[in-house]
Design an enzyme around this catalytic site. Structure first.
Site: not given
Ligand SMILES: Cc1cc2nc3c(=O)[nH]c(=O)nc-3n(C[C@H](O)[C@H](O)[C@H](O)COP(=O)(O)O)c2cc1C
Length: 358
Positions: A180, A183, A185
């Site tokens: 990772h 975002h 982090y």
């Molecule tokens: C409930 C939730 C938890 C997430 N946790 C992570 C995570 O652990 N690591 C990460 O890199 N992104 C995390 N994300 C971001 C998603 O991996 C993804 O990049 C983001 O939701 C955009 O894609 P989508 O529009 O298809 O949801 C999270 C998103 C959601 C909705």
């Protein structure tokens, strides 16, 4: 018409059955606060694999206790955590999906209340199970605690922690690892000049800011089997002036490939508050630019919710893999649905459910 979404993809020794994968999504569901996966994780991850995904990437999993975003995050800093994940990996694989895990450290964004805590938000105080956070510099994310700047010993310790967690991921049976680096982090905090104001060899120039990430990649690459793919998730841009630009990220990706990274998972933002022009596929262009300028395979993610939208991204050479997050939470069978919509002759339906699809 070719059905690219349902064409296998091979990275090193791993071949995934299709290119419709589930990105990491934190569940904040370790109620015991010990980083050990629970029945929820089994049902959640198992359901996504059963739904036909080519691969499922387990949520951000912390390499040290202090690296958790919230006290309820998964961890992989001990053997008990590894042993709880192993049967989930085996089940995902039994459903035909490849199992990945995102190894993470939240840095200055650690020790926060989980997103769905009813009465609290922001930094968890020590009195409520929180801890002191670390970062590249003593620069806080707005409204969170000021982190302690890591010294060289601290950085070396975290490189080793990433490496040890990677070893445990291999032992748990995972097919691949994602680091990772996005975002906001810890690894992204080092990359971005907005959070990294150091004046030693981990700050200043882009090469210095990328040093920690490259050391982590190097340590993990040297730990895991030669035929195991290694992915990195990056925030391609910070979406604010003076933050990371797409040119910076292209350069970082070029370095990453020299260290043996096989695919870049291209997200954006979240290191500082920003106004982001979201809309369908709003980050896909970054996956396309990185793929074109570096030749490295990419995964596109972000508001990809429709089968033809996903297929189009591949058909127009914008990415090699499409990640579907929230739509997979709404419909864990999205890959089966997509296969039907695209009239793929062999949808990834579990045999037990075949009578439902006749
Ligand atoms: C409930 C939730 C938890 C997430 N946790 C992570 C995570 O652990 N690591 C990460 O890199 N992104 C995390 N994300 C971001 C998603 O991996 C993804 O990049 C983001 O939701 C955009 O894609 P989508 O529009 O298809 O949801 C999270 C998103 C959601 C909705």
């Amino acid at each position: 018409m070719s059905r690219l979404l349902f064409e296998p993809i091979t990275l090193r020794g791993m071949t995934a059955r299709n290119r419709l994968w589930v990105p990491p999504m934190c569940q904040y569901s370790v109620e015991a606060q010990d980083g050990v996966a629970t029945d929820w994780h089994m049902v959640h991850l198992g359901g996504l694999a059963r739904g036909g995904a080519g691969a499922v990437i387990v949520e951000a999993t912390a390499v040290t206790p202090e690296g958790r975003i919230s006290p309820q995050d998964l961890g992989l800093w001990n053997d008990e955590q590894r042993d709880a994940l192993a049967p989930m990996v085996a089940f995902m694989q039994s459903q035909g999906a490849k199992a990945g895990i995102q190894l993470a450290h939240a840095g200055r964004k650690a020790s926060t209340y989980r997103t769905f805590e009813p009465d609290h938000s922001g930094t968890v105080p020590a009195s409520d199970g929180g801890w002191e956070t670390v970062g590249p510099s003593a620069v806080a994310y707005p409204e969170l605690a000021v982190p302690k700047a890591l010294d060289h010993t601290g950085i070396e310790g975290l490189v080793a922690a990433f490496q040890t967690s990677a070893r445990r991921a291999v032992e748990a049976g995972f097919d691949f690892i994602e680091i990772h680096g996005a975002h906001g982090y810890l690894l992204h905090q080092f990359l971005s000049p907005l959070s990294n104001t150091r004046d030693d060899d981990y700050g200043g120039s882009l090469a210095n800011r990328a040093r920690f990430l490259l050391q982590v990649v190097d340590a993990i690459r040297n730990q895991i089997p030669e035929d195991m793919p290694l992915l990195v998730r990056l925030s391609a841009v910070d979406w604010v002036d003076n933050g990371l630009t797409i040119d910076d990220t292209v350069q970082i990706v070029q370095w990453l490939t020299e260290y043996g990274v096989d695919l870049i998972d291209v997200s954006s933002g979240a290191n500082v508050p920003a106004t982001i022009p979201t809309g369908p596929g709003y980050q896909v262009k970054f996956a396309e630019i990185i793929r074109q300028r570096t030749g490295v395979p990419t995964a596109a993610v972000g508001l990809i919710t429709q089968p033809f939208q996903a297929e189009h991204i591949l058909a127009t050479d914008q990415a090699d893999v499409v990640l579907v997050g929230r739509e997979s939470l709404r419909n864990a069978n999205f890959p089966i649905h997509a296969a039907q919509v695209l009239r793929h002759k062999n949808p990834p339906t579990p045999i037990q459910y075949h009578r439902a699809y006749r």
